[in-house]
Scaffold this motif. Structure first.
Motif, PDB file in Angstrom:
ATOM      1  N   ILE A 195       1.675 -68.231  53.732  1.00  0.00           N
ATOM      2  CA  ILE A 195       1.263 -67.895  55.101  1.00  0.00           C
ATOM      3  C   ILE A 195       1.907 -68.887  56.063  1.00  0.00           C
ATOM      4  O   ILE A 195       1.578 -70.078  56.058  1.00  0.00           O
ATOM      5  N   VAL A 196       2.840 -68.401  56.878  1.00  0.00           N
ATOM      6  CA  VAL A 196       3.523 -69.238  57.871  1.00  0.00           C
ATOM      7  C   VAL A 196       2.542 -69.556  58.997  1.00  0.00           C
ATOM      8  O   VAL A 196       1.978 -68.650  59.611  1.00  0.00           O
ATOM      9  N   ALA A 197       2.334 -70.836  59.268  1.00  0.00           N
ATOM     10  CA  ALA A 197       1.386 -71.272  60.293  1.00  0.00           C
ATOM     11  C   ALA A 197       2.122 -71.809  61.508  1.00  0.00           C
ATOM     12  O   ALA A 197       3.034 -72.629  61.390  1.00  0.00           O
ATOM     13  N   ASP A 198       1.704 -71.357  62.685  1.00  0.00           N
ATOM     14  CA  ASP A 198       2.246 -71.887  63.930  1.00  0.00           C
ATOM     15  C   ASP A 198       1.661 -73.270  64.195  1.00  0.00           C
ATOM     16  O   ASP A 198       0.491 -73.545  63.892  1.00  0.00           O
ATOM     17  N   ALA A 199       2.462 -74.156  64.779  1.00  0.00           N
ATOM     18  CA  ALA A 199       1.999 -75.477  65.211  1.00  0.00           C
ATOM     19  C   ALA A 199       3.011 -76.029  66.200  1.00  0.00           C
ATOM     20  O   ALA A 199       4.208 -76.056  65.903  1.00  0.00           O
ATOM     21  N   VAL A 200       2.540 -76.442  67.353  1.00  0.00           N
ATOM     22  CA  VAL A 200       3.451 -76.988  68.370  1.00  0.00           C
ATOM     23  C   VAL A 200       3.065 -78.410  68.782  1.00  0.00           C
ATOM     24  O   VAL A 200       3.812 -79.072  69.491  1.00  0.00           O
ATOM     25  N   ARG A 201       1.875 -78.864  68.357  1.00  0.00           N
ATOM     26  CA  ARG A 201       1.394 -80.202  68.701  1.00  0.00           C
ATOM     27  C   ARG A 201       0.855 -80.881  67.441  1.00  0.00           C
ATOM     28  O   ARG A 201       0.451 -80.212  66.492  1.00  0.00           O
ATOM     29  N   ASP A 202       0.798 -82.203  67.476  1.00  0.00           N
ATOM     30  CA  ASP A 202       0.169 -82.917  66.367  1.00  0.00           C
ATOM     31  C   ASP A 202      -1.267 -82.453  66.178  1.00  0.00           C
ATOM     32  O   ASP A 202      -1.764 -82.360  65.045  1.00  0.00           O
ATOM     33  N   GLY A 223       4.792 -83.321  58.795  1.00  0.00           N
ATOM     34  CA  GLY A 223       3.736 -83.150  59.780  1.00  0.00           C
ATOM     35  C   GLY A 223       2.482 -82.512  59.224  1.00  0.00           C
ATOM     36  O   GLY A 223       1.363 -82.824  59.662  1.00  0.00           O
ATOM     37  N   ILE A 224       2.634 -81.618  58.252  1.00  0.00           N
ATOM     38  CA  ILE A 224       1.467 -80.931  57.706  1.00  0.00           C
ATOM     39  C   ILE A 224       0.519 -81.912  57.015  1.00  0.00           C
ATOM     40  O   ILE A 224      -0.666 -81.603  56.798  1.00  0.00           O
ATOM     41  N   ALA A 225       1.003 -83.107  56.709  1.00  0.00           N
ATOM     42  CA  ALA A 225       0.166 -84.115  56.045  1.00  0.00           C
ATOM     43  C   ALA A 225      -0.675 -84.927  57.022  1.00  0.00           C
ATOM     44  O   ALA A 225      -1.526 -85.711  56.589  1.00  0.00           O
ATOM     45  N   LEU A 226      -0.476 -84.754  58.335  1.00  0.00           N
ATOM     46  CA  LEU A 226      -1.176 -85.597  59.304  1.00  0.00           C
ATOM     47  C   LEU A 226      -2.691 -85.554  59.140  1.00  0.00           C
ATOM     48  O   LEU A 226      -3.371 -86.570  59.268  1.00  0.00           O
ATOM     49  N   GLY A 227      -3.236 -84.376  58.877  1.00  0.00           N
ATOM     50  CA  GLY A 227      -4.681 -84.247  58.816  1.00  0.00           C
ATOM     51  C   GLY A 227      -5.286 -84.457  57.452  1.00  0.00           C
ATOM     52  O   GLY A 227      -6.528 -84.429  57.320  1.00  0.00           O
ATOM     53  N   LEU A 228      -4.476 -84.654  56.421  1.00  0.00           N
ATOM     54  CA  LEU A 228      -5.020 -84.719  55.059  1.00  0.00           C
ATOM     55  C   LEU A 228      -5.742 -86.031  54.744  1.00  0.00           C
ATOM     56  O   LEU A 228      -6.808 -86.006  54.109  1.00  0.00           O
ATOM     57  N   PRO A 229      -5.207 -87.208  55.124  1.00  0.00           N
ATOM     58  CA  PRO A 229      -5.929 -88.440  54.783  1.00  0.00           C
ATOM     59  C   PRO A 229      -7.362 -88.465  55.304  1.00  0.00           C
ATOM     60  O   PRO A 229      -8.254 -89.010  54.635  1.00  0.00           O
TER      61      PRO A 229
END
Length: 416
Positions: A195-202, A223-229
């Protein structure tokens, strides 16, 4: 180990390590699939492969080996990291590897998001932008190995994959994690696994990360790792941050094989005040220019000398037509690997590389196995310690400002 990551090249893996380290995870980058156990204090392990441009079957096999090792370390979530410009061909390797990992993990609802706003990469309406340009107009259409001529990631991924591809639009992401989870369920019900996810901001990437807290597999750029920790921290699974960076004094050198627009500008800027050595492809292929001569020249220079094969796209295509794409790439990989060995043997303690293939050749040529991640040099590029007397900067072609080479060597030394 909590988070297990598989990178399809060495610079991209360093980019991911940089993101996770800044977000507070104790992170180690491994060169190839390790043997034995990881240290007990590693919270995020990144297995860096050189699989971006290999045949898809080989990339899948390597990635599954990496997955097996990471599962053995106790990881509860996995991330497949590829370039923020989605570097691939219609044969793969992003689709085949993502599907193979999903099969092995029994994963559905697999997010696909290469967005990295800090470096100008955004996904909107399923299309990948670099700054204000579509991917296909950004210069990536001229990439010598993976020319990107279609900015619609759904079409690109669909041509690489067995299954159909879904979409998570920006309007949903902007509503927050609950809306994202509901949309992922809806896409899954339609039979879409990738599933391709849109993202334009952190902020959008952090929303995706929070929504994916219970998903076994994600894919994307760093960038997709920003929210994982934050998910692991909320469960009390992270320790304190790592210790301070220790700089390395001593001679420095730069090797550049990237032909990206950004790297060519960096080479031009560096040449204004530092010694530079252009590497002619015809001379390399004929054996007139070899690693011994290149290393000897670099070691004899003052300041921050640079040897480079970076060239304009038209010149690269002409050289590929004369010598063959694969043969030319193999010759330069071998040249940079042997040059790096000779530089380190000759006393170089700070080494900067530009380009994913070049960086991979250098890391493999030096026989490195584990890389400790230090401070950020530029978005997506960390300082790296590779031993008691060697520090590195492994730069993806499109990253960094025009003064990157000097800035990198200063941070590696600990003077910035």
């Amino acid at each position: 180990m909590r988070l297990g990551c598989i990178g399809d090249d060495f610079t991209g893996s360093s980019d991911l390590a940089n993101t996770l380290t800044r977000e507070g995870m104790r992170c180690v980058q491994y060169v190839g699939v390790p043997e034995g156990r990881a240290d007990a204090d590693v919270e995020a392990g990144i297995v860096a492969l050189k699989s971006r441009s290999t045949p898809a079957r080989e990339a899948v096999a390597l990635s599954l080996r990496a997955l097996d090792w990471l599962r053995d370390q106790g990881c509860s979530q996995f991330l497949f990291k590829y370039c923020s410009t989605f570097d691939s061909t219609d044969d793969g390797n992003i689709g085949p590897v993502a599907e193979a990992l999903a099969d092995a993990l029994g994963a559905s609802r697999v997010i696909v998001c290469p967005a990295f706003p800090a470096t100008g990469r955004s996904v909107y309406q399923g299309h990948l932008f670099v700054g204000d340009k579509l991917l296909s107009e950004s210069g990536m259409q001229n990439h010598p190995l993976t020319p990107m001529t279609d900015p619609d990631l759904r079409r690109v991924l669909g041509r690489q994959s067995r299954g159909s591809v879904g979409h998570l639009p920006f309007a949903v992401v902007a509503q927050g994690p609950d809306a994202v989870r509901a949309q992922l369920d809806a896409e899954d019900a339609k039979g879409h696994r990738l599933i391709v996810a849109d993202a334009v901001r952190d902020e959008d990437l952090r929303v995706l990360g929070e929504a994916a807290a219970e998903l076994p597999l994600l894919t994307g750029g760093s960038g997709i790792a920003l929210g994982l920790p934050a998910n692991f921290r909320a469960r009390g699974e992270l320790a304190a941050e790592a210790g301070p960076w220790r700089g390395q004094s001593g001679p420095a050198a730069v090797l550049s094989g990237s032909c990206s627009t950004a790297t060519r500008a960096q080479v031009r800027d560096h040449a204004r005040s530092h010694p530079v050595l252009p590497l002619d492809p015809d001379a390399v292929m004929a054996g007139r220019t070899g690693a011994e001569a290149v290393a000897d020249w670099l070691l004899a220079q003052d300041g921050v000398p640079l040897a480079y094969s970076s060239a304009d796209p038209a010149d690269v295509r002409a050289a590929q037509e004369r010598h063959g794409v694969a043969a030319l790439a193999a010759a330069f990989d071998a040249l940079f690997a042997e040059t790096a060995r000779r530089l380190v043997a000759g006393g170089i303690t700070r080494l900067v590389t530009a380009g994913g293939e070049t960086s991979g050749a250098v890391v493999e040529g030096l026989g490195l196995t584990e890389l400790q991640i230090g401070p950020e040099i530029a978005p997506g590029v960390p300082a790296i310690r590779a031993g008691e007397a060697l520090t590195l900067a492994l730069k993806s072609g499109n990253f960094g400002g025009e003064d990157f080479f000097v800035r990198a060597t200063s941070i590696l030394e600990g003077t910035v």
